[in-house]
Design a protein around this motif. Sequence first.
Motif, PDB file in Angstrom:
ATOM      1  N   HIS A   1       0.826  -1.208   0.000  1.00  9.55           N
ATOM      2  CA  HIS A   1       0.000   0.000   0.000  1.00  9.55           C
ATOM      3  C   HIS A   1       0.862   1.261   0.000  1.00  9.55           C
ATOM      4  O   HIS A   1       0.584   2.219  -0.741  1.00  9.55           O
ATOM      5  N   GLN A   2       1.922   1.275   0.832  1.00 13.06           N
ATOM      6  CA  GLN A   2       2.760   2.468   0.910  1.00 13.06           C
ATOM      7  C   GLN A   2       3.481   2.712  -0.400  1.00 13.06           C
ATOM      8  O   GLN A   2       3.607   3.856  -0.860  1.00 13.06           O
ATOM      9  N   GLU A   3       3.949   1.632  -1.025  1.00 16.69           N
ATOM     10  CA  GLU A   3       4.616   1.752  -2.324  1.00 16.69           C
ATOM     11  C   GLU A   3       3.664   2.330  -3.361  1.00 16.69           C
ATOM     12  O   GLU A   3       4.040   3.208  -4.151  1.00 16.69           O
ATOM     13  N   GLU A   4       2.411   1.863  -3.341  1.00 22.08           N
ATOM     14  CA  GLU A   4       1.412   2.374  -4.279  1.00 22.08           C
ATOM     15  C   GLU A   4       1.098   3.832  -4.001  1.00 22.08           C
ATOM     16  O   GLU A   4       0.979   4.655  -4.930  1.00 22.08           O
ATOM     17  N   ASP A   5       0.959   4.177  -2.706  1.00 19.68           N
ATOM     18  CA  ASP A   5       0.660   5.569  -2.347  1.00 19.68           C
ATOM     19  C   ASP A   5       1.780   6.494  -2.796  1.00 19.68           C
ATOM     20  O   ASP A   5       1.527   7.588  -3.333  1.00 19.68           O
ATOM     21  N   ASN A   6       3.032   6.085  -2.582  1.00 19.44           N
ATOM     22  CA  ASN A   6       4.169   6.922  -2.994  1.00 19.44           C
ATOM     23  C   ASN A   6       4.168   7.132  -4.509  1.00 19.44           C
ATOM     24  O   ASN A   6       4.483   8.222  -4.999  1.00 19.44           O
ATOM     25  N   ALA A   7       3.836   6.073  -5.243  1.00 19.06           N
ATOM     26  CA  ALA A   7       3.796   6.182  -6.699  1.00 19.06           C
ATOM     27  C   ALA A   7       2.689   7.137  -7.143  1.00 19.06           C
ATOM     28  O   ALA A   7       2.882   7.962  -8.059  1.00 19.06           O
ATOM     29  N   ARG A   8       1.521   7.053  -6.497  1.00 15.91           N
ATOM     30  CA  ARG A   8       0.417   7.942  -6.858  1.00 15.91           C
ATOM     31  C   ARG A   8       0.758   9.400  -6.526  1.00 15.91           C
ATOM     32  O   ARG A   8       0.399  10.321  -7.265  1.00 15.91           O
ATOM     33  N   ILE A   9       1.442   9.609  -5.396  1.00 15.08           N
ATOM     34  CA  ILE A   9       1.851  10.970  -5.028  1.00 15.08           C
ATOM     35  C   ILE A   9       2.823  11.531  -6.056  1.00 15.08           C
ATOM     36  O   ILE A   9       2.691  12.679  -6.516  1.00 15.08           O
ATOM     37  N   ALA A  10       3.823  10.714  -6.427  1.00 14.85           N
ATOM     38  CA  ALA A  10       4.810  11.166  -7.420  1.00 14.85           C
ATOM     39  C   ALA A  10       4.143  11.481  -8.750  1.00 14.85           C
ATOM     40  O   ALA A  10       4.482  12.480  -9.412  1.00 14.85           O
ATOM     41  N   ALA A  11       3.183  10.630  -9.170  1.00 10.54           N
ATOM     42  CA  ALA A  11       2.488  10.869 -10.433  1.00 10.54           C
ATOM     43  C   ALA A  11       1.651  12.141 -10.363  1.00 10.54           C
ATOM     44  O   ALA A  11       1.598  12.935 -11.323  1.00 10.54           O
ATOM     45  N   ALA A  12       0.994  12.369  -9.219  1.00  8.85           N
ATOM     46  CA  ALA A  12       0.176  13.568  -9.065  1.00  8.85           C
ATOM     47  C   ALA A  12       1.042  14.826  -9.076  1.00  8.85           C
ATOM     48  O   ALA A  12       0.666  15.853  -9.667  1.00  8.85           O
ATOM     49  N   GLU A  13       2.205  14.772  -8.428  1.00 15.17           N
ATOM     50  CA  GLU A  13       3.102  15.922  -8.429  1.00 15.17           C
ATOM     51  C   GLU A  13       3.600  16.222  -9.843  1.00 15.17           C
ATOM     52  O   GLU A  13       3.714  17.393 -10.232  1.00 15.17           O
ATOM     53  N   ALA A  14       3.903  15.180 -10.619  1.00 11.51           N
ATOM     54  CA  ALA A  14       4.323  15.382 -12.006  1.00 11.51           C
ATOM     55  C   ALA A  14       3.200  16.006 -12.818  1.00 11.51           C
ATOM     56  O   ALA A  14       3.440  16.876 -13.678  1.00 11.51           O
ATOM     57  N   ALA A  15       1.953  15.574 -12.550  1.00  9.82           N
ATOM     58  CA  ALA A  15       0.809  16.140 -13.268  1.00  9.82           C
ATOM     59  C   ALA A  15       0.637  17.622 -12.946  1.00  9.82           C
ATOM     60  O   ALA A  15       0.365  18.439 -13.841  1.00  9.82           O
TER      61      ALA A  15
ATOM     62  N   VAL B   1      -9.390  26.694 -15.252  1.00  8.49           N
ATOM     63  CA  VAL B   1      -9.398  25.249 -15.542  1.00  8.49           C
ATOM     64  C   VAL B   1      -8.180  24.569 -14.930  1.00  8.49           C
ATOM     65  O   VAL B   1      -8.268  23.496 -14.321  1.00  8.49           O
ATOM     66  N   GLY B   2      -7.013  25.194 -15.087  1.00  6.50           N
ATOM     67  CA  GLY B   2      -5.793  24.615 -14.532  1.00  6.50           C
ATOM     68  C   GLY B   2      -5.852  24.506 -13.028  1.00  6.50           C
ATOM     69  O   GLY B   2      -5.442  23.492 -12.444  1.00  6.50           O
ATOM     70  N   THR B   3      -6.355  25.543 -12.370  1.00  6.75           N
ATOM     71  CA  THR B   3      -6.469  25.527 -10.908  1.00  6.75           C
ATOM     72  C   THR B   3      -7.400  24.420 -10.441  1.00  6.75           C
ATOM     73  O   THR B   3      -7.137  23.733  -9.442  1.00  6.75           O
ATOM     74  N   ARG B   4      -8.508  24.248 -11.162  1.00  6.01           N
ATOM     75  CA  ARG B   4      -9.463  23.209 -10.790  1.00  6.01           C
ATOM     76  C   ARG B   4      -8.822  21.817 -10.868  1.00  6.01           C
ATOM     77  O   ARG B   4      -8.978  20.990  -9.973  1.00  6.01           O
ATOM     78  N   LEU B   5      -8.079  21.560 -11.938  1.00  5.95           N
ATOM     79  CA  LEU B   5      -7.432  20.259 -12.089  1.00  5.95           C
ATOM     80  C   LEU B   5      -6.344  20.047 -11.036  1.00  5.95           C
ATOM     81  O   LEU B   5      -6.212  18.970 -10.457  1.00  5.95           O
ATOM     82  N   MET B   6      -5.554  21.098 -10.784  1.00  5.27           N
ATOM     83  CA  MET B   6      -4.484  20.957  -9.800  1.00  5.27           C
ATOM     84  C   MET B   6      -5.036  20.705  -8.403  1.00  5.27           C
ATOM     85  O   MET B   6      -4.421  20.008  -7.602  1.00  5.27           O
ATOM     86  N   GLU B   7      -6.201  21.247  -8.112  1.00  3.13           N
ATOM     87  CA  GLU B   7      -6.812  21.018  -6.803  1.00  3.13           C
ATOM     88  C   GLU B   7      -7.170  19.541  -6.621  1.00  3.13           C
ATOM     89  O   GLU B   7      -7.010  18.978  -5.533  1.00  3.13           O
ATOM     90  N   LEU B   8      -7.642  18.909  -7.685  1.00  2.00           N
ATOM     91  CA  LEU B   8      -7.939  17.471  -7.610  1.00  2.00           C
ATOM     92  C   LEU B   8      -6.680  16.671  -7.308  1.00  2.00           C
ATOM     93  O   LEU B   8      -6.694  15.747  -6.490  1.00  2.00           O
ATOM     94  N   TYR B   9      -5.581  17.024  -7.964  1.00  5.38           N
ATOM     95  CA  TYR B   9      -4.322  16.305  -7.725  1.00  5.38           C
ATOM     96  C   TYR B   9      -3.793  16.577  -6.323  1.00  5.38           C
ATOM     97  O   TYR B   9      -3.238  15.692  -5.668  1.00  5.38           O
ATOM     98  N   ARG B  10      -3.968  17.817  -5.816  1.00  2.00           N
ATOM     99  CA  ARG B  10      -3.500  18.119  -4.457  1.00  2.00           C
ATOM    100  C   ARG B  10      -4.313  17.349  -3.419  1.00  2.00           C
ATOM    101  O   ARG B  10      -3.774  16.915  -2.390  1.00  2.00           O
ATOM    102  N   GLN B  11      -5.587  17.162  -3.673  1.00  2.00           N
ATOM    103  CA  GLN B  11      -6.405  16.347  -2.763  1.00  2.00           C
ATOM    104  C   GLN B  11      -5.906  14.903  -2.756  1.00  2.00           C
ATOM    105  O   GLN B  11      -5.866  14.255  -1.712  1.00  2.00           O
ATOM    106  N   ARG B  12      -5.526  14.404  -3.930  1.00  2.00           N
ATOM    107  CA  ARG B  12      -4.988  13.042  -3.988  1.00  2.00           C
ATOM    108  C   ARG B  12      -3.695  12.938  -3.181  1.00  2.00           C
ATOM    109  O   ARG B  12      -3.488  11.982  -2.439  1.00  2.00           O
ATOM    110  N   ILE B  13      -2.816  13.955  -3.334  1.00  5.07           N
ATOM    111  CA  ILE B  13      -1.550  13.928  -2.598  1.00  5.07           C
ATOM    112  C   ILE B  13      -1.798  13.994  -1.103  1.00  5.07           C
ATOM    113  O   ILE B  13      -1.206  13.244  -0.309  1.00  5.07           O
ATOM    114  N   GLU B  14      -2.707  14.871  -0.678  1.00  7.25           N
ATOM    115  CA  GLU B  14      -3.000  15.016   0.744  1.00  7.25           C
ATOM    116  C   GLU B  14      -3.560  13.719   1.317  1.00  7.25           C
ATOM    117  O   GLU B  14      -3.190  13.284   2.399  1.00  7.25           O
TER     118      GLU B  14
END
Length: 545
Positions: A430-444, A468-481
């Motif tokens: 799970h932690q490995e998957e979470d780290n990968a999702r965080i890294a992918a979200a930060e790249a996005a 539009v960009g702010t709206r999308l970035m907010e979704l990714y920040r929620q994923r990271i959080e």
Amino acid sequence: MESITIALVLLLAVVLSGTLARLSPVGIPLPLVQIALGAAIAGVTGSAVQLDPDFFFLLFLPPLLFLDGWRIPKEGLFRDKAVILELALGLVIFTVILIGFLVHWMIPAIPLAVAFALAAILSPTDPIAVSAIAARVPIPPRLMHILEGESLLNDASGLVCMQFAVAAVLTGVFSLADAVGTFLWVAIGGILIGFGTTFVVMKAKYYVSRKLGEEPGAQILISLLIPFGAYLLAEHLHCSGILAAVAAGITMSFAELRGQTMAATRMRRYAVWDTVQFALNGIIFVLLGEQMPGIVSGAARIVTETGHLHPIWLIAYVAVITTALAALRFAWVWVSLRFTLYRAARRGEAIRKPHWRLLAAMSLAGVRGAITLAGILTLPLAMNDGTSFPARDLVIFLAAGVIILSLTAASIGLPYLLQNLELPPEDDHHQEEDNARIAAAEAAIRMIEKLQHAMSEGRTDADLYGEVGTRLMELYRQRIEGRSKLGDEADLLRKMEEVDKRFRLAALRAERDELFRLGRRRKISEEIARKLVREIDLAEARYGF
């Protein structure tokens, strides 16, 4: 025309076998259903398909071995490499020697070299057959990974050993020193050819795609041709085509990590290869059932040469060989475990002995399947001098009998052995998957910020791009959080994601049903309906369904 009709009938039998297996109230494994259908076809037609061994080998083995190498989890392969190598190499040699001598002693009509060929082709295991059984009882993931890794390597080692034994039968000469030297040549050469073929093809493909664009259909065809190209090139250079196909598949998996293939191509290719695997495995087992009447009658004629007067001894031979294979496997696993525990104790590691039922399950899970059948059916029809290959029908019957009996034993025994069994803890990814999702979200987020700046610079409607960009970035920040949380908060997040997935899937299915309803009533055109349904299908696939 007749060949096309036969191929269509075999494919139809494979399709029907899936339905019949699901309808079975006792959960009969799919391969057994396919064998029964093949026998029924032979009973109705009264004739059997005439198989050319070389053609059969070329048609079925390269793509199946290539796909095994492509899809096997490499992390599990490297993590349990010691156990896998012990099973895939040591156990194969152990099996070839002991089972070969046992078969020759038990059935003197089978020459020793032929007995070794039979033992060699019986050594590979089939995780696909075990997966059919696992539908009723979950097999521990790590055990399944070990079985997959073992199967990948012992397919190659067993088939190569069989080729040496057959060569000894045909020539009447066997030299251990020559065999070792030849083995190194065919093994190393086959591996290098498989690697080189995939590497060159993928480099050329990426170059052409970059210059001219990518055509998904052509890319899928290339992936289907690679195993045949590697196999034929290796055989032409007198190396192992089997190892070449396996090495080509492993190389393909690493080449894919470069991410230079379009998403649409990957999705379509995955579906095509799933179909190829299902069809080829199914046809092999249907052909086994279709060949069984002729094999049984041929074996019954030969059995009188063993000194026994009744063909019932054939069943006894199969039972003895199957039992011996399971016993050898259990002994090998037990000794291997003892050495592993001893080494762990020497290193001062904590030791936890697995339950005996897990060892028994590991032994019983050594089911023989498609590779064994494909290999044994490629035995030559005649010797170099034109005489019949000795005891060919008998050894084919014995191999087929072992396949059927091992499948039956595993389907009955594995659910009992694994039921309520306390298993060693599995690694938590799970932690490995979470780290990968965080890294992918930060790249996005970085890419959206870069694109937002580039697209809005100097435009009168820059606010639109910013919003539009702010709206999308907010979704990714929620994923990271969410992925950064630990402990109870992380467990709560996963539960919320599961609920979210159920709601989204229900909503997507409702959308699709409505689109189908509108299409049936001619409220929207068929083209629009197909396009929108495709979008929903892709969204549903994103959740693993």
